[in-house]
Design an enzyme around this catalytic site. Structure first.
Site, PDB file in Angstrom:
ATOM      1  N   GLU A   1      33.812 -39.422 -19.578  1.00 54.83           N
ATOM      2  CA  GLU A   1      33.354 -38.174 -18.969  1.00 54.83           C
ATOM      3  C   GLU A   1      34.434 -37.107 -18.905  1.00 54.83           C
ATOM      4  O   GLU A   1      34.166 -35.921 -19.074  1.00 54.83           O
ATOM      5  CB  GLU A   1      32.793 -38.451 -17.566  1.00 54.83           C
TER       6      GLU A   1
ATOM      7  N   HIS B   1      24.077 -44.738  -8.840  1.00 58.82           N
ATOM      8  CA  HIS B   1      23.064 -44.025  -9.629  1.00 58.82           C
ATOM      9  C   HIS B   1      22.160 -43.216  -8.728  1.00 58.82           C
ATOM     10  O   HIS B   1      21.018 -42.973  -9.053  1.00 58.82           O
ATOM     11  CB  HIS B   1      22.253 -45.018 -10.467  1.00 58.82           C
TER      12      HIS B   1
END
Lengths: 372, 392
Positions: free
Chosen positions: A106, A176
């Site tokens: 990322e 998540h």
């Protein structure tokens, strides 16, 4: 059933975890949906519409944008087959090398995107889950947000948009489900935008891509499939500068963004029915910069406010809103500004329904604020 | 004419006759560089390098200007006119000058916080650099960036976070490939930053996609106050891209750096993807001004480098010994530089600071409020933009 046959085949490639999120064979998308969805039926966008859920509306926006701007590229983890939430479906077939998978890194994705945007390419990056955005935090806060300012406007990376699914999804657990908007709301130069449904998502995403500031676009992932509306098929934009009064009312102002707007809309119905209270519900839409004027005008009118978000209480963006209301509307306030938020714990797995600021917790806050 | 007279005088003084001196007066000279070291490359650049008189004088001027400018910056810091951060490039000049010599108009550069020399080489005047350091309006970023943040066309800055500029460099290079400019991007970092994880992320991405990015590790021996040996399990930085080919070059030799950079550009533009280049160099000053630079190394070590490897002295000796230039020519250049820097220092000290209203410019492309929130209750500051941007 939303998924086409082809989608179902692609989904087999996705890990078991993601299949839990997107069960291909089940209508019950989530084990626990903590809210009732209120479709946007008052959209002022004219022209032909088509029923779309939120991932389809986002996909539609990406198709329209990439068709319009040939310099644009889109990249992220597994975006080529459509991404785990299917938002980039069909883009690879249509736009070829302009859509590409990245490695799972990322920080590199964000830095790469900033560089490409700085060199005049419209860069749309996908971070697979907002929970994975933290390795990119330095790049976004230190490089992206400050590029324009520190160069005296000689250089900027306004052509960068980072999309990331955020928020509770029923069973996402610790990594998540998070809503990290408040972290980024502390970085002047960035924009942070969160839509509450398909029509909003399409218009706000197109504005976010076009606006000449680096923008983080958080998409409440539970809405990808639970939210369905008649979405205008044309290219359109919605303002990033204005919060939207989703329902007008006179007694109390309820403020939220993303999924939580729907929780508050149901609370407004409950308050009307059980307390005879008229709630004004506002969708903030843009977290940074945020529309103080719309919020404060409403609170001046109602004299009461409840802010609600999924992220934890301490240092959540609700704190900023409450403080500003207190400063701007002090003499109009009939009660302290209430915050109804996630607990100050990590986002829990099995206890998700206790953690979330559901309609009952919000309703009690409304009741307390009214009776204060 | 004047030059020739001075030239002749020198040789006459030495007892040579004029004819002989003219005969020795070369327009081009060749030298041997230290061997390049290669990683996953079949062949490297030639160690036999040549330079024209014109280029030699240009490089000398650039090397000397950076040295002089950095000395001035250090002095301004000691006088407390430059405040905050200030990272000097003295000792490393040949790296930037050699690389710049190989750049083509379509190539880009992004570096870290040791950016003064690069800013000058990419087209900003010494005044633009020094006034940025003093935070005055003639500064390259009008005093809004300070030491670490300076910009020019094709020069993406001056970046303050260790290693964070490297992924940007890969993105810039990708955009060049995507737009078919034929350009490459030089993404520079130090031996300290070489241990940042994000650099390995973009080695991988760049190799995957054959991005024309040259990753350049300027190994000056110390990551802040820790020597390379004590910070890196492998100090062979040119090999640390693993699957990315690499080249090691003597970063104290401007001509060797130029050759290696030409080679690297050729490699990237031929579609072979990225390359890692290590320039082995040395910094004379501490990491920044708060570091005296002597607690983790000896003064003798610094002195030895100055005497045996200094990039200015060694280049000067070479071009003089080859009769490519005369001592008088170099002296004349030095005098011009001294004056230019002295003048720049004067202005950098006396120039105005930008007005307070620029505190609130350029936060967003378009601010949603007329004023920036929470500046001062007495005199609200409007949001505005200076622009236009030069990169888009």
């Amino acid at each position: 059933m939303i998924l086409s046959k082809t989608n179902r085949i692609s989904l087999h490639k996705v890990s078991n975890f993601f299949r839990l999120i997107l069960p291909a064979e089940s209508q019950n998308i989530c084990r626990h949906v903590h809210f009732k969805y209120y479709p946007d039926t008052t959209s002022k966008i004219k022209g032909e519409t088509k029923e779309m859920n939120m991932f389809q509306a986002i996909n539609n926006a990406l198709h329209l944008y990439m068709e319009k701007d040939e310099t644009s590229i889109m990249f992220g983890e597994d975006v080529e087959f459509g991404g785990v939430f299917r938002c980039s479906m069909g883009l690879k077939d249509r736009f070829g090398s302009r859509i590409f998978n990245t490695p799972l890194c990322e920080q590199g994705i964000a830095g790469f995107g900033i560089g490409a945007a700085a060199n005049d390419v419209t860069a749309i990056a996908e971070i697979q889950f907002a929970d994975y955005i933290y390795p990119a935090f330095d790049q976004l806060v230190n490089e992206a947000a400050k590029y324009r300012y520190r160069s005296g406007d000689q250089f900027n990376c306004g052509k960068l948009t980072v999309r990331a699914p955020c928020g509770a999804v029923g069973h996402g657990g610790l990594y998540h489900s998070q809503s990290p908007e408040a972290f980024f709301a502390h970085a002047p130069g960035l924009r942070v935008v969160i839509p509450r449904g398909p029509i909003q998502a399409k218009g706000l995403l197109l504005s976010s891509i076009e606006v000449e500031d680096p923008t983080i676009f958080f998409e409440p992932k539970i809405l990808y499939r639970t939210a369905s509306e008649q979405v205008p098929v044309e290219y359109y934009k919605l303002p990033l500068e204005k919060a939207e009064i989703v329902r007008e009312g006179t007694d109390i102002t309820l403020i939220a963004w993303g999924t939580q707007v729907h929780v508050l809309l149901e609370v407004a119905d409950m308050a009307k029915e059980k307390l005879g209270v008229s709630c004004e519900v506002i969708d903030l839409r843009s977290i940074l910069p945020w529309d103080i004027e719309t919020i404060c005008k409403s609170v001046v009118k109602t004299g009461r406010a409840v802010v609600s978000h999924e992220a934890p209480l301490t240092q959540g963006f609700g704190a900023e809103i409450a403080a500003t209301i207190q400063e701007e509307c002090f003499l109009n306030l009939e009660a302290p500004v209430a915050r109804v938020t996630g607990w100050d714990t990590p986002f829990p797995y099995i206890h998700e329904k206790h953690y979330l600021p559901d309609k009952y917790r919000c309703f009690f806050a409304v009741e307390d604020t009214i009776k204060y | 004419m004047n030059m020739l007279m001075r030239f002749n005088k020198k040789f006459l003084d030495k007892g040579s006759n004029v004819c002989q001196s003219i005969k020795n007066y070369a327009s081009e000279a060749s030298f041997e560089t230290k061997p390049f070291r290669l990683h996953k490359l079949e062949s490297g650049p030639s160690t036999h390098v040549s330079v024209t008189k014109e280029d030699a004088l240009k490089y000398y001027k650039q090397l000397h200007t950076i040295r002089r400018m950095e000395t001035a910056a250090g002095n301004l810091y000691k006088e407390k006119i430059v405040r905050g951060f200030c990272h000097l490039y003295s000792g490393q000049e040949a790296c930037a000058v050699g690389m710049t010599a190989a750049l083509r108009p379509q190539d880009s550069v992004i570096t870290a916080y040791r950016a003064h020399g690069w800013t000058y080489l990419m087209g900003v005047t010494p005044l633009g650099v020094l006034a940025e350091l003093t935070g005055r309006q003639s500064g390259n970023a009008r005093g809004k960036g300070g030491s670490m943040h300076m910009y020019a066309r094709n020069f993406y800055g001056g970046n303050g976070i260790v290693g964070a500029q490297v992924p940007l460099g890969a993105g810039i290079a990708f955009a060049q490939k995507y737009q078919n400019t034929g350009g490459v991007c030089l993404a520079l970092y130090g031996d300290g930053a070489a241990n940042q994880g994000q650099i390995f992320e973009v080695y991988n991405m760049s190799k995957l996609w054959d991005v024309p990015c040259i990753f350049i590790c300027e190994n000056n021996g110390y990551g802040m106050g820790t020597s390379a040996e004590r910070a890196s399990a492998s100090t062979e930085y040119y090999t640390r891209g693993d699957y990315v080919p690499g080249i090691w070059v003597d970063g104290m030799d401007v001509l060797a750096v130029r050759e290696a950079t030409r080679f690297a550009i050729e490699h990237c533009t031929s579609g072979k993807g990225p390359l890692v280049m290590e320039t082995f160099t040395y910094r004379y000053s501490g990491h920044s001004m708060s570091d005296p630079g002597t607690s983790y190394r000896t003064r003798d070590e610094i002195q030895e480098v100055r005497q045996t490897r200094d990039p200015l002295t060694s280049f000067k000796e070479r071009i003089l010994n080859a009769n490519l230039v005369t001592a008088d020519e170099l002296k004349s250049i030095e005098a011009d530089i001294r004056k230019e820097i002295d003048d720049a220092v004067k202005i950098a000290k006396s120039d105005k600071e930008i007005d307070l209203h620029e505190l609130t410019t350029d936060v967003y492309a378009l601010n949603i409020d007329k004023e920036i929130r929470n500046t001062t209750p007495f005199k609200p500051l409007p949001a505005s933009n200076l622009g236009p941007a030069i990169n888009v």
